[in-house]
Design a protein around this motif. Structure first.
Motif, short mmCIF file in Angstrom:
data_model
loop_
_atom_site.label_atom_id
_atom_site.label_comp_id
_atom_site.label_asym_id
_atom_site.label_seq_id
_atom_site.Cartn_x
_atom_site.Cartn_y
_atom_site.Cartn_z
N ASP A 1 0.83 -1.21 0.00
CA ASP A 1 0.00 0.00 0.00
C ASP A 1 0.86 1.26 0.00
O ASP A 1 0.56 2.23 -0.70
N ALA A 2 1.93 1.24 0.79
CA ALA A 2 2.81 2.42 0.87
C ALA A 2 3.45 2.70 -0.49
O ALA A 2 3.56 3.87 -0.90
N GLU A 3 3.86 1.66 -1.20
CA GLU A 3 4.43 1.86 -2.54
C GLU A 3 3.39 2.45 -3.49
O GLU A 3 3.68 3.34 -4.28
N LEU A 4 2.16 1.94 -3.37
CA LEU A 4 1.09 2.45 -4.23
C LEU A 4 0.79 3.92 -3.94
O LEU A 4 0.54 4.70 -4.85
N ILE A 5 0.83 4.30 -2.66
CA ILE A 5 0.62 5.71 -2.29
C ILE A 5 1.68 6.57 -2.97
O ILE A 5 1.38 7.65 -3.51
N ALA B 1 -2.37 2.91 -9.83
CA ALA B 1 -2.10 2.67 -8.41
C ALA B 1 -3.30 3.10 -7.57
O ALA B 1 -3.66 2.42 -6.59
N LEU B 2 -3.94 4.20 -7.95
CA LEU B 2 -5.14 4.64 -7.24
C LEU B 2 -6.24 3.59 -7.36
O LEU B 2 -6.89 3.25 -6.37
N GLU C 1 -5.85 0.39 -7.84
CA GLU C 1 -5.48 -0.77 -7.05
C GLU C 1 -5.77 -0.53 -5.56
O GLU C 1 -6.29 -1.41 -4.87
N LEU C 2 -5.47 0.66 -5.07
CA LEU C 2 -5.79 0.99 -3.68
C LEU C 2 -7.30 0.99 -3.46
O LEU C 2 -7.79 0.51 -2.43
N TYR C 3 -8.04 1.52 -4.42
CA TYR C 3 -9.50 1.52 -4.32
C TYR C 3 -10.01 0.08 -4.25
O TYR C 3 -10.85 -0.25 -3.40
N ASP C 4 -9.51 -0.78 -5.12
CA ASP C 4 -9.95 -2.17 -5.13
C ASP C 4 -9.63 -2.88 -3.81
O ASP C 4 -10.40 -3.72 -3.36
N ARG C 5 -8.53 -2.53 -3.20
CA ARG C 5 -8.14 -3.15 -1.92
C ARG C 5 -8.94 -2.64 -0.74
O ARG C 5 -9.20 -3.38 0.20
N HIS C 6 -9.29 -1.35 -0.76
CA HIS C 6 -9.80 -0.73 0.47
C HIS C 6 -11.25 -0.25 0.43
O HIS C 6 -11.84 -0.05 1.49
N ALA C 7 -11.82 -0.05 -0.73
CA ALA C 7 -13.17 0.53 -0.79
C ALA C 7 -14.21 -0.35 -0.12
O ALA C 7 -15.10 0.16 0.59
N ALA C 8 -14.12 -1.66 -0.29
CA ALA C 8 -15.15 -2.56 0.26
C ALA C 8 -15.18 -2.52 1.79
O ALA C 8 -16.25 -2.40 2.39
#
Length: 193
Positions: free
Chosen positions: A9-13, A23-24, A26-33
């Motif tokens: 996550d830190a690398e994606l940020i 990257a945004l 991918e972060l959305y897919d990981r955290h939105a749910a």
């Protein structure tokens, strides 16, 4: 947290800070749910919850350079989301904070195909472990204060505004709630109210 690409996550940020929309996503897919699952347990308006999730990722896009790499990205995102929710609750009287742990749905946190995040595991432990029973036995007023200040990290002043009580009332309720929780957790066989 890592996804199928193996990037943290830190690398994606960091990539988002450089303008990487992939990257945004991918972060959305990981955290939105999980953000949605937590927020829906807190607010009685599904549209507001969806807006807050979207606002959280817009803020991530705009302010990704503010992440200092200290702590988990998930905790940072939750802080953004919760502050946005509090702002909505302050501006609309028809929205309410839902403080009752009995209304939570653990299956919602587990609905993602990658399994629950570490944060969801901690929340499930709080909501359904020994502490959960002690929290459920608190009065609704004490439970709401504990949730706002301890679990959500609001200041006593912010919690007072959110709950519609004075800051000193929040402090008193929090002090009494902690005393009741200590008693319940050290002597679980004895009932109390």
């Amino acid at each position: 947290m890592e996804g199928t690409g193996g990037r943290s996550d830190a690398e994606l940020i960091g990539l988002v800070a450089d303008g990487d929309t992939g990257a945004l996503k991918e972060l959305y897919d990981r955290h939105a749910a999980w953000l949605h699952a937590r927020l829906v347990r807190r607010c009685n308006d599904a549209e507001v919850v969806l807006d807050v999730v979207q606002d959280t990722f817009v803020a991530l896009w705009k302010d990704s350079r503010q992440f200092r790499g200290e702590g988990e990205v998930a905790a940072w995102l939750w802080g953004i989301a919760f502050r946005r929710m509090v702002s909505r609750l302050r501006s609309r009287k028809d929205l309410i904070l839902l403080p009752d742990w009995e209304t939570t749905q653990p299956d919602a946190a587990r609905s993602s195909s990658t399994g629950p995040s570490a944060e969801d595991e901690v929340l499930l432990g709080v909501e359904y472990g020994d502490l959960a029973g002690a929290l459920r036995r608190l009065s609704p007023e004490f439970r709401a204060v504990v949730q706002a200040v301890v679990l959500d990290g609001l200041t006593t002043k912010e919690a007072g505004r959110l709950l519609g009580v004075r800051e000193n009332t929040v402090k008193t309720r929090l002090h009494r709630a902690k005393a009741q929780l200590r008693g319940a957790l050290t002597e679980p066989q004895e009932g109390w109210r």
